[in-house]
Design a protein around this motif. Sequence first.
Motif, PDB file in Angstrom:
ATOM      1  N   LEU A   5      40.981 -35.639  95.166  1.00 53.07           N
ATOM      2  CA  LEU A   5      40.673 -35.747  93.737  1.00 53.07           C
ATOM      3  C   LEU A   5      40.514 -34.392  93.056  1.00 53.07           C
ATOM      4  CD1 LEU A   5      38.260 -38.798  93.887  1.00 53.07           C
ATOM      5  CD2 LEU A   5      40.537 -38.742  92.838  1.00 53.07           C
ATOM      6  N   TYR A   6      40.347 -33.328  93.816  1.00 55.41           N
ATOM      7  CA  TYR A   6      40.329 -31.986  93.231  1.00 55.41           C
ATOM      8  C   TYR A   6      41.616 -31.719  92.463  1.00 55.41           C
ATOM      9  CZ  TYR A   6      39.776 -26.862  93.074  1.00 55.41           C
ATOM     10  OH  TYR A   6      39.654 -25.556  92.666  1.00 55.41           O
ATOM     11  N   SER A   7      42.702 -32.345  92.883  1.00 60.89           N
ATOM     12  CA  SER A   7      43.989 -32.165  92.218  1.00 60.89           C
ATOM     13  C   SER A   7      43.941 -32.596  90.759  1.00 60.89           C
ATOM     14  CB  SER A   7      45.077 -32.975  92.946  1.00 60.89           C
ATOM     15  OG  SER A   7      45.101 -32.704  94.327  1.00 60.89           O
TER      16      SER A   7
ATOM     17  N   ASP B 241      39.959 -43.032  84.874  1.00 62.93           N
ATOM     18  CA  ASP B 241      41.381 -43.167  84.565  1.00 62.93           C
ATOM     19  C   ASP B 241      42.238 -42.654  85.711  1.00 62.93           C
ATOM     20  OD1 ASP B 241      40.631 -44.208  82.152  1.00 62.93           O
ATOM     21  OD2 ASP B 241      41.302 -42.499  80.949  1.00 62.93           O
ATOM     22  N   THR B 242      41.802 -41.567  86.327  1.00 53.17           N
ATOM     23  CA  THR B 242      42.541 -41.042  87.485  1.00 53.17           C
ATOM     24  C   THR B 242      42.563 -42.057  88.615  1.00 53.17           C
ATOM     25  OG1 THR B 242      42.064 -38.721  86.986  1.00 53.17           O
ATOM     26  CG2 THR B 242      42.530 -39.261  89.282  1.00 53.17           C
ATOM     27  N   LEU B 243      41.424 -42.666  88.891  1.00 49.45           N
ATOM     28  CA  LEU B 243      41.364 -43.641  89.975  1.00 49.45           C
ATOM     29  C   LEU B 243      42.248 -44.845  89.674  1.00 49.45           C
ATOM     30  CD1 LEU B 243      37.547 -43.417  90.733  1.00 49.45           C
ATOM     31  CD2 LEU B 243      39.405 -42.483  92.117  1.00 49.45           C
ATOM     32  N   SER B 244      42.247 -45.294  88.438  1.00 49.71           N
ATOM     33  CA  SER B 244      43.125 -46.413  88.057  1.00 49.71           C
ATOM     34  C   SER B 244      44.587 -46.042  88.251  1.00 49.71           C
ATOM     35  CB  SER B 244      42.863 -46.816  86.602  1.00 49.71           C
ATOM     36  OG  SER B 244      41.559 -47.330  86.445  1.00 49.71           O
ATOM     37  N   MET B 245      44.948 -44.834  87.850  1.00 45.54           N
ATOM     38  CA  MET B 245      46.318 -44.356  88.017  1.00 45.54           C
ATOM     39  C   MET B 245      46.723 -44.352  89.489  1.00 45.54           C
ATOM     40  SD  MET B 245      47.771 -40.500  87.269  1.00 45.54           S
ATOM     41  CE  MET B 245      46.862 -39.809  88.672  1.00 45.54           C
ATOM     42  N   LEU B 246      45.846 -43.851  90.353  1.00 42.63           N
ATOM     43  CA  LEU B 246      46.163 -43.763  91.772  1.00 42.63           C
ATOM     44  C   LEU B 246      46.329 -45.146  92.393  1.00 42.63           C
ATOM     45  CD1 LEU B 246      43.694 -40.894  92.741  1.00 42.63           C
ATOM     46  CD2 LEU B 246      46.178 -40.713  92.448  1.00 42.63           C
ATOM     47  N   ALA B 247      45.461 -46.070  92.026  1.00 43.77           N
ATOM     48  CA  ALA B 247      45.579 -47.434  92.553  1.00 43.77           C
ATOM     49  C   ALA B 247      46.871 -48.076  92.080  1.00 43.77           C
ATOM     50  CB  ALA B 247      44.378 -48.260  92.115  1.00 43.77           C
ATOM     51  N   GLU B 248      47.235 -47.834  90.833  1.00 40.13           N
ATOM     52  CA  GLU B 248      48.477 -48.393  90.285  1.00 40.13           C
ATOM     53  C   GLU B 248      49.701 -47.846  91.019  1.00 40.13           C
ATOM     54  OE1 GLU B 248      51.024 -47.896  86.166  1.00 40.13           O
ATOM     55  OE2 GLU B 248      48.835 -47.937  86.033  1.00 40.13           O
ATOM     56  N   ILE B 249      49.688 -46.562  91.341  1.00 41.28           N
ATOM     57  CA  ILE B 249      50.811 -45.951  92.059  1.00 41.28           C
ATOM     58  C   ILE B 249      50.935 -46.522  93.463  1.00 41.28           C
ATOM     59  CG2 ILE B 249      51.604 -43.782  93.102  1.00 41.28           C
ATOM     60  CD1 ILE B 249      50.500 -42.363  90.591  1.00 41.28           C
ATOM     61  N   GLY B 250      49.799 -46.785  94.107  1.00 39.55           N
ATOM     62  CA  GLY B 250      49.832 -47.353  95.446  1.00 39.55           C
ATOM     63  C   GLY B 250      48.998 -46.640  96.483  1.00 39.55           C
ATOM     64  N   TYR B 251      48.237 -45.624  96.063  1.00 42.46           N
ATOM     65  CA  TYR B 251      47.338 -44.955  97.000  1.00 42.46           C
ATOM     66  C   TYR B 251      46.266 -45.935  97.478  1.00 42.46           C
ATOM     67  CZ  TYR B 251      49.371 -40.420  95.803  1.00 42.46           C
ATOM     68  OH  TYR B 251      50.238 -39.373  95.631  1.00 42.46           O
ATOM     69  N   ALA B 252      45.848 -45.778  98.720  1.00 41.68           N
ATOM     70  CA  ALA B 252      44.815 -46.638  99.292  1.00 41.68           C
ATOM     71  C   ALA B 252      43.455 -45.961  99.338  1.00 41.68           C
ATOM     72  CB  ALA B 252      45.215 -47.055 100.711  1.00 41.68           C
TER      73      ALA B 252
ATOM     74  N   ARG C 236      31.599 -46.442  90.253  1.00 41.23           N
ATOM     75  CA  ARG C 236      32.194 -47.447  89.366  1.00 41.23           C
ATOM     76  C   ARG C 236      33.712 -47.476  89.516  1.00 41.23           C
ATOM     77  NH1 ARG C 236      28.593 -45.207  85.533  1.00 41.23           N
ATOM     78  NH2 ARG C 236      30.325 -44.032  84.613  1.00 41.23           N
ATOM     79  N   GLY C 237      34.314 -46.296  89.557  1.00 43.49           N
ATOM     80  CA  GLY C 237      35.762 -46.229  89.664  1.00 43.49           C
ATOM     81  C   GLY C 237      36.286 -46.782  90.976  1.00 43.49           C
ATOM     82  N   LEU C 238      35.602 -46.483  92.059  1.00 48.95           N
ATOM     83  CA  LEU C 238      36.025 -47.000  93.353  1.00 48.95           C
ATOM     84  C   LEU C 238      35.888 -48.515  93.411  1.00 48.95           C
ATOM     85  CD1 LEU C 238      34.470 -44.315  95.749  1.00 48.95           C
ATOM     86  CD2 LEU C 238      36.874 -44.544  95.085  1.00 48.95           C
ATOM     87  N   GLN C 239      34.790 -49.031  92.891  1.00 45.53           N
ATOM     88  CA  GLN C 239      34.592 -50.476  92.895  1.00 45.53           C
ATOM     89  C   GLN C 239      35.626 -51.189  92.035  1.00 45.53           C
ATOM     90  OE1 GLN C 239      30.488 -50.901  91.685  1.00 45.53           O
ATOM     91  NE2 GLN C 239      29.712 -50.618  93.764  1.00 45.53           N
ATOM     92  N   ALA C 240      35.992 -50.579  90.911  1.00 39.16           N
ATOM     93  CA  ALA C 240      36.941 -51.211  89.987  1.00 39.16           C
ATOM     94  C   ALA C 240      38.360 -51.235  90.537  1.00 39.16           C
ATOM     95  CB  ALA C 240      36.917 -50.488  88.641  1.00 39.16           C
TER      96      ALA C 240
END
Length: 251
Positions: free
Chosen positions: A8-10, A19-30, A50-54
């Motif tokens: 996530l430093y990136s 928003d970053t976490l949502s983007m990563l989940a949408e792309i397919g990161y686990a 919150r982001g991880l749970q969502a």
Amino acid sequence: MTALSYQLYSSRMFPPLEDTLSMLAEIGYAHVEGYGALVADADAMDALERGLQATGLTMPSCHVGLAMCESDPDGVLRIAERFGIETVVIPFIMPEDRPTDVAGWLAFGARLSAVAEKLAKAGRRLAYHNHDFEFVPLADGSLPIDLILEAAPEVLFEYDVAWAVRAAADPMAPIDRYGARIAIAHLKDIAPEGEAADEEGWADVGHGTMEWPTLFNALKAAGTRYFAAEHDNPSDHRRFAQRSFDATQTF
């Protein structure tokens, strides 16, 4: 398909975190890998939780400074418990704190060993993440990375392959030497000479000069469990995350 992680430093320059976490989940990161600022205060940790749970993303590893690990190991363990962190990773040594000889690097490794012992009692592991300076030979020809891992045999290795390449090291040598001790590998790439100056010479994974298909499969065969995409300074984190994910699926 290998389930990928993302350091996530990136994306530190592209808030908000949710928003970053949502983007990563949408792309397919686990998975994601946290870093110090995200576990530095209550507000940051609440946002992360919150982001991880969502999104359903998990955070099996997190960068935490050695000073915090030594001064407040119980606090580090509470953070690990809260976020399900399996492996705490020491990310960096400031230039003024870096040893300059064999004895100094062995002593540094002993400090890591002491931290690892405390974490192990709570079922957590410690890893060390390299940059380039650990692959610069000392006066006797030895490498700091080898001395660190020699002095701390219970400490895992988070291998940042591209930083080793920047130090002119053979990127396969640590894979051959340390095998499954490389629990996590950072996926980053190096731009051709003279390109991507605005991104510190880094490239999206699979779009640079490194032989990533060969390296990735060698790491996987050696037993590396997690692969975390990372870019130290992307001008567009969505581009980096998407292109790196897509390239990795072809390895």
